[in-house]
Design a protein around this motif. Structure first.
Motif, short mmCIF file in Angstrom:
data_model
loop_
_atom_site.label_atom_id
_atom_site.label_comp_id
_atom_site.label_asym_id
_atom_site.label_seq_id
_atom_site.Cartn_x
_atom_site.Cartn_y
_atom_site.Cartn_z
N PRO A 173 -4.07 -8.45 -4.70
CA PRO A 173 -4.99 -7.35 -5.05
C PRO A 173 -4.23 -6.08 -5.39
N VAL A 174 -4.87 -5.21 -6.14
CA VAL A 174 -4.31 -3.90 -6.47
C VAL A 174 -5.22 -2.84 -5.86
N LEU A 175 -4.64 -2.00 -5.01
CA LEU A 175 -5.39 -0.90 -4.41
C LEU A 175 -5.28 0.33 -5.30
N TYR A 176 -6.42 1.00 -5.53
CA TYR A 176 -6.45 2.25 -6.28
C TYR A 176 -7.04 3.33 -5.37
N VAL A 178 -6.55 8.99 -10.79
CA VAL A 178 -5.82 8.05 -9.94
C VAL A 178 -4.73 8.79 -9.19
N LEU A 179 -4.82 8.74 -7.85
CA LEU A 179 -3.81 9.38 -7.01
C LEU A 179 -2.71 8.42 -6.58
N HIS A 180 -3.07 7.13 -6.53
CA HIS A 180 -2.11 6.14 -6.03
C HIS A 180 -2.55 4.76 -6.49
N ARG A 181 -1.56 3.91 -6.80
CA ARG A 181 -1.82 2.52 -7.18
C ARG A 181 -0.79 1.66 -6.49
N GLU A 182 -1.24 0.55 -5.90
CA GLU A 182 -0.32 -0.30 -5.14
C GLU A 182 -0.79 -1.75 -5.17
N ARG A 183 0.13 -2.65 -5.51
CA ARG A 183 -0.20 -4.09 -5.51
C ARG A 183 0.23 -4.70 -4.18
N LEU A 184 -0.65 -5.49 -3.59
CA LEU A 184 -0.36 -6.17 -2.33
C LEU A 184 -0.16 -7.67 -2.58
N ARG A 185 0.57 -8.32 -1.71
CA ARG A 185 0.78 -9.76 -1.86
C ARG A 185 -0.51 -10.52 -1.56
#
Length: 405
Positions: free
Chosen positions: A358-361, A368-375
Motif C-alpha cells: 500500500p501507499v500512504l498519503y 500532499v504532505l507525505h507519501r510512503e510505500r509500505l511492504r
C-alpha cells in the motif's frame, strides 16, 4: 472523613507509560510526582509476561525484569509509586477521588497524566453464545492465573486469535502444562511474524484454523468444547476444557469518560495532539489508553514524551493545539489525532483489511504532505508513520487526512 492532599503531578496507572513519565518528571525536578495503580504491585502488564521481547537489542529483558527496571527508575528519580490505590472519579478539573486500604482521599494536582492502559474484551462483550462454564479466559486472566498465582488451568485449550498476544497466550498455556488444541482466527492468515507462526505450526504442532470463528461454548460446570464456524458455513466441535479469547483490545477509559474528555471514534481512547494533551487543559494521556494495545516500548516512549509536555505546561510554554488528524477506510484509526508543525512523536495506525504494497498519503486541503510505500499492512498489526512531514502542516489550512491507495 476524606483526607485531601496536593501534589504537583498525579499519574494514574503504574505501567510502562505511567512509570516512564514519572521517572522523567521527577528527574527534571518536579516537586511531588505521585503514581497510583489499583493493582497490588506496580509494573503493569509486563509483570506477568515472563517471555522475552522487552528491553533493547543490547539489553534484552523478560517482562517482569522490564517492570522492575521501570519501577526502580521511577523510585530512584524521586517519584512516589502507590499500588493498591483506585482512582474512583473526578472531584474537580485536576482533582481525583481515590480509595485505598488507608481510606478515601482526594488528590489535587497541577497536571494529571492518564496511563490506565487497555483490556481485552471478554466472551460476553464478544457476544459468543452458549453456556457459562468454567475455563473461559482472556490473555490477562490466563497470565495472572499461571504466572502470578500458579493456578491449574486445564489440560486442553483453544486460543481464539492469531496475533502477537495470541501466541503469547499459547505459550502460557504450554508453560502451564496444557496442550493447545488449536488456534483460530477470522482472518485469512496470522497477524504475527511469519517465523513465529511457522514455529508454532510446524515445530510445536499447533494447528491454525483461518477464516474461523467461535459459534458457541459447550459444557456445564466446566467447558467441554467449542463449536467453530468456517467461512463457508461448515461447523465443527473442538473438544477442550479451556478457551482463551485474545486480542480485541479496548482502552480502559472510564476516567476519561467520567471527565467528559473528547474521545477519538477510532481508538475509543482520549483524543490527543502531538504533545499528548487531551481536551481538558492540564490532563494528558499516554500508552495503550490511546491506542489499544501497543508494545511496552511504545508506551514507555509515549510516557517520556508526555512528561516533556507536562513540563511545558507547568512552565507555561505550551504550543498551540494544532489541527485534526484522521484516516480514511480501510485504515481504522491513527494516534495522536491532532497535528502541529512541531510534532516529533511517530504516529501509530491500524488497518481493517490486509493490504499488499500500500501507499500512504498524508494530505491537507488537497496538498500532499507525505507519501510512503509500505511492504504490507495487516489487521491487528501496527503501522508507524514518522513525524518528519509535520513541518509542512499549515495551522490555518484545516484538517490533515491519511489515506491509502
Amino acid at each position: 472523613m476524606t483526607a485531601a492532599r496536593e501534589v504537583d503531578v498525579l499519574i494514574v496507572g503504574a505501567g510502562p507509560a505511567g512509570l516512564a513519565a514519572a521517572a522523567r518528571l521527577a528527574a527534571a525536578g518536579v516537586g511531588r510526582v505521585e503514581v497510583l495503580d489499583r493493582e497490588p504491585e506496580p509494573g503493569g502488564v509486563p509483570r506477568h509476561c515472563p517471555h522475552g521481547g522487552y528491553g533493547t537489542l543490547l539489553r534484552p529483558l523478560t517482562g517482569p525484569a522490564y517492570a522492575r527496571l521501570l519501577v526502580g527508575a521511577a523510585g530512584q528519580a524521586g517519584a512516589t509509586v502507590r499500588p493498591g490505590v483506585t482512582a474512583l472519579d473526578w472531584a474537580g478539573p485536576l482533582s481525583l477521588r481515590t480509595v485505598s486500604p488507608d481510606g478515601p482521599e482526594t488528590l489535587t494536582a497541577r497536571a494529571v497524566v492518564l496511563a490506565t492502559g487497555a483490556r481485552e474484551r471478554p466472551r460476553a462483550a464478544r457476544l459468543v453464545p452458549g453456556t457459562r462454564p468454567a475455563g473461559v479466559h482472556t490473555t490477562g486472566e490466563l497470565q495472572r492465573a499461571v504466572h502470578l498465582h500458579g493456578q491449574h488451568i486445564g489440560t486442553r485449550a483453544v486460543v481464539v486469535g492469531a496475533e502477537d498476544v495470541s501466541y503469547a497466550a499459547a505459550g502460557t498455556v504450554r508453560a502451564a502444562g496444557a496442550t493447545v488444541v488449536a488456534m483460530l482466527t477470522e482472518h485469512t492468515r496470522p497477524q504475527t511474524a511469519a517465523a513465529r507462526a511457522a514455529d508454532f505450526r510446524l515445530r510445536q504442532g499447533v494447528p491454525l484454523l483461518t477464516g474461523t470463528t467461535v459459534a458457541e461454548l459447550l459444557g456445564h460446570g466446566r467447558l467441554s468444547g467449542v463449536r467453530v464456524r468456517h467461512l463457508d458455513g461448515r461447523t465443527a466441535v473442538l473438544p477442550c476444557d479451556t478457551v482463551v479469547f485474545t486480542g480485541d483490545f479496548v482502552p480502559d477509559h472510564e476516567l476519561a469518560r467520567r471527565a467528559r474528555l473528547v474521545l477519538d471514534p477510532g481508538t475509543r481512547g482520549p483524543a490527543v495532539d502531538g504533545a499528548l494533551r487531551t481536551s481538558r487543559p492540564g490532563v494528558f494521556a499516554a500508552g495503550s489508553l490511546l491506542h489499544p494495545a501497543e508494545s511496552a516500548a511504545t508506551a514507555t516512549r509515549e510516557g517520556v514524551h508526555a512528561a516533556g509536555a507536562v513540563l511545558a505546561h507547568l512552565s507555561g510554554t505550551e504550543r498551540p493545539p494544532g489541527v485534526p488528524l484522521s484516516v480514511a477506510p480501510p485504515l481504522r484509526w491513527i494516534a495522536p489525532n491532532r497535528v502541529t508543525p512541531s510534532d516529533r512523536l511517530p504516529y501509530v495506525l491500524r488497518t481493517t483489511t490486509e493490504l499488499t504494497r500500500p501507499v500512504l498519503y498524508v494530505t491537507q486541503n488537497g496538498r500532499v504532505l507525505h507519501r510512503e510505500r509500505l511492504r504490507t499492512a495487516q489487521p491487528n498489526r501496527t503501522l508507524r508513520l514518522p513525524a518528519d512531514w509535520t513541518h509542512r502542516v499549515d495551522p490555518d489550512a484545516g484538517p490533515v487526512r491519511v489515506t491509502v491507495s
